[in-house]
Motif scaffolding. Structure first.
Motif, PDB file in Angstrom:
ATOM      1  N   UNK A   1       0.813  -1.214   0.000  1.00  0.00           N
ATOM      2  CA  UNK A   1       0.000   0.000   0.000  1.00  0.00           C
ATOM      3  C   UNK A   1       0.851   1.271   0.000  1.00  0.00           C
ATOM      4  N   UNK A   2       2.109   1.177   0.396  1.00  0.00           N
ATOM      5  CA  UNK A   2       2.965   2.377   0.373  1.00  0.00           C
ATOM      6  C   UNK A   2       3.438   2.628  -1.060  1.00  0.00           C
ATOM      7  N   UNK A   3       4.013   1.611  -1.660  1.00  0.00           N
ATOM      8  CA  UNK A   3       4.467   1.725  -3.054  1.00  0.00           C
ATOM      9  C   UNK A   3       5.860   2.317  -3.157  1.00  0.00           C
ATOM     10  N   UNK A   4       6.509   2.081  -4.320  1.00  0.00           N
ATOM     11  CA  UNK A   4       7.896   2.503  -4.482  1.00  0.00           C
ATOM     12  C   UNK A   4       8.076   4.026  -4.481  1.00  0.00           C
ATOM     13  N   UNK A   5       7.094   4.775  -5.001  1.00  0.00           N
ATOM     14  CA  UNK A   5       7.274   6.226  -5.109  1.00  0.00           C
ATOM     15  C   UNK A   5       7.365   6.866  -3.723  1.00  0.00           C
ATOM     16  N   UNK A   6       6.468   6.441  -2.829  1.00  0.00           N
ATOM     17  CA  UNK A   6       6.467   7.019  -1.480  1.00  0.00           C
ATOM     18  C   UNK A   6       7.712   6.586  -0.710  1.00  0.00           C
ATOM     19  N   UNK A   7       8.102   5.320  -0.866  1.00  0.00           N
ATOM     20  CA  UNK A   7       9.322   4.859  -0.185  1.00  0.00           C
ATOM     21  C   UNK A   7      10.532   5.624  -0.709  1.00  0.00           C
ATOM     22  N   UNK A   8      10.541   5.911  -2.019  1.00  0.00           N
ATOM     23  CA  UNK A   8      11.663   6.637  -2.620  1.00  0.00           C
ATOM     24  C   UNK A   8      11.775   8.049  -2.053  1.00  0.00           C
ATOM     25  N   UNK A   9      10.632   8.686  -1.808  1.00  0.00           N
ATOM     26  CA  UNK A   9      10.663  10.063  -1.289  1.00  0.00           C
ATOM     27  C   UNK A   9      11.393  10.110   0.051  1.00  0.00           C
TER      28      UNK A   9
END
Ligand SMILES: [Zn+2]
Ligand SMILES: [Zn+2]
Length: 301
Positions: A250-258
């Motif tokens: 549910x977090x996803x790569x984009x949010x983790x990348x930020x």
């Protein structure tokens, strides 16, 4: 010419069911630069069976695997330093001391700990018990330690917020550390899934900047010794501790990348505790984590 950033160290929790050295080798095989190991079976009180020779053997094996630059340990889940139950409190203190002795024997860079739940007795009433237990374990261990370097901090992990868990906010973590006299042997480990589940947003550069600033203003970034890099099986604010593989949750790569791409986190190892194919992190999970960091670097380029 761009500004070169040294890549963040990517780590993986590895299982020690077949022994400590095979666990280390598993980490090296999947390309991890850091490993995390349970000091003993995480869901039983049975103390670690690792004798001095086994611990020394692990330290030698780590020296023989230079691609693994650090080992972190994770403490037993049953430990509850915040409990109002005196019997459980005593068991928890003894278990924490044994965990810390094993972590030091492994030459670990930190022992990650879930503080526990006050079971409705309240944060304020739990606080002195928690700090007494932490300092007690650190003091006992420093006098009997086999730690070759003489230091292995206890790293308090942020909680997902289930039940009455202590450590659900940076403020609670910082109050525990302050109440323990800001002891230098206490640090912090932040789990991305727990942040998300406890309702802390970090999915845009602005949000991630706010989170890092809030950590610095509370516990201080100097105490942040490791990240647990996990996606989430549960939605934002769900207050449940359920890890998912990077990019599948549910977090996803984009949010983790930020968050992971924040330059002030570059020196903090990011350790995967994802399910993989059911057996823990795989090589593909480590590779995905590296891609997420690169994506985060590009976000800020
Ligand atoms: Zn944990
Ligand atoms: Zn977790």
């Amino acid at each position: 010419m761009g500004c070169y950033r040294a890549p963040v160290l990517i780590g993986a929790h590895v299982r020690a069911g077949k022994g400590l050295v095979p666990a280390l080798e598993r980490g090296a095989d999947i390309g991890a630069e850091v490993v995390q190991i349970f000091t003993q079976s995480p869901r039983t009180w049975k103390p670690s069976q690792y004798g001095d020779q086994v611990l020394a053997g692990y330290r030698a094996a780590q020296a023989d695997h230079p691609s693994i630059v650090a080992t972190f340990c994770h403490a037993t889940y049953l430990i509850n330093l915040a409990t109002p139950d005196p019997e459980l409190a005593a068991k928890s203190r003894a278990c924490l001391g044994a965990n810390l002795a094993t972590a030091r024997g492994l030459g670990a860079s930190g022992l990650v700990l879930h503080i526990g739940s006050h079971r409705g007795s309240g944060f304020e009433s739990a606080l002195p018990k928690v700090t007494e237990a932490l300092l007690g374990a650190l003091d006992v261990c420093s006098s009997t330690s086999v730690d070759p370097d003489g230091s292995c901090p206890i790293l308090l992990e942020n909680a997902a917020g289930a039940g009455d868990t202590v450590g659900r906010s940076f403020d609670e973590l910082s109050r525990v550390i302050d109440a323990a006299g800001a002891d230098e042997r206490l640090g912090v480990c932040l789990d991305t899934q727990h942040l998300w589940a406890s309702g802390t947003a970090f999915g845009t550069v602005e949000e991630a900047d706010r989170v890092v600033a809030a950590v610095d203003a509370s516990v201080g970034l100097g105490r942040l010794k490791c990240l647990h890099l996990n996606d989430s099986k549960v939605p934002f604010g769900a207050n449940r501790d359920r890890h998912e593989n990077i990019g599948d949750g549910a977090i996803g790569p984009d949010a983790l990348a930020a968050l992971l791409g924040h330059p002030r986190l570059d020196t903090v190892p990011a350790v995967l505790e994802v399910p993989g194919g059911g057996d823990g992190p795989r090589g593909v999970d480590v590779a995905r984590a590296r891609d997420v960091w690169l994506q985060g670097v590009e976000l800020r380029a």
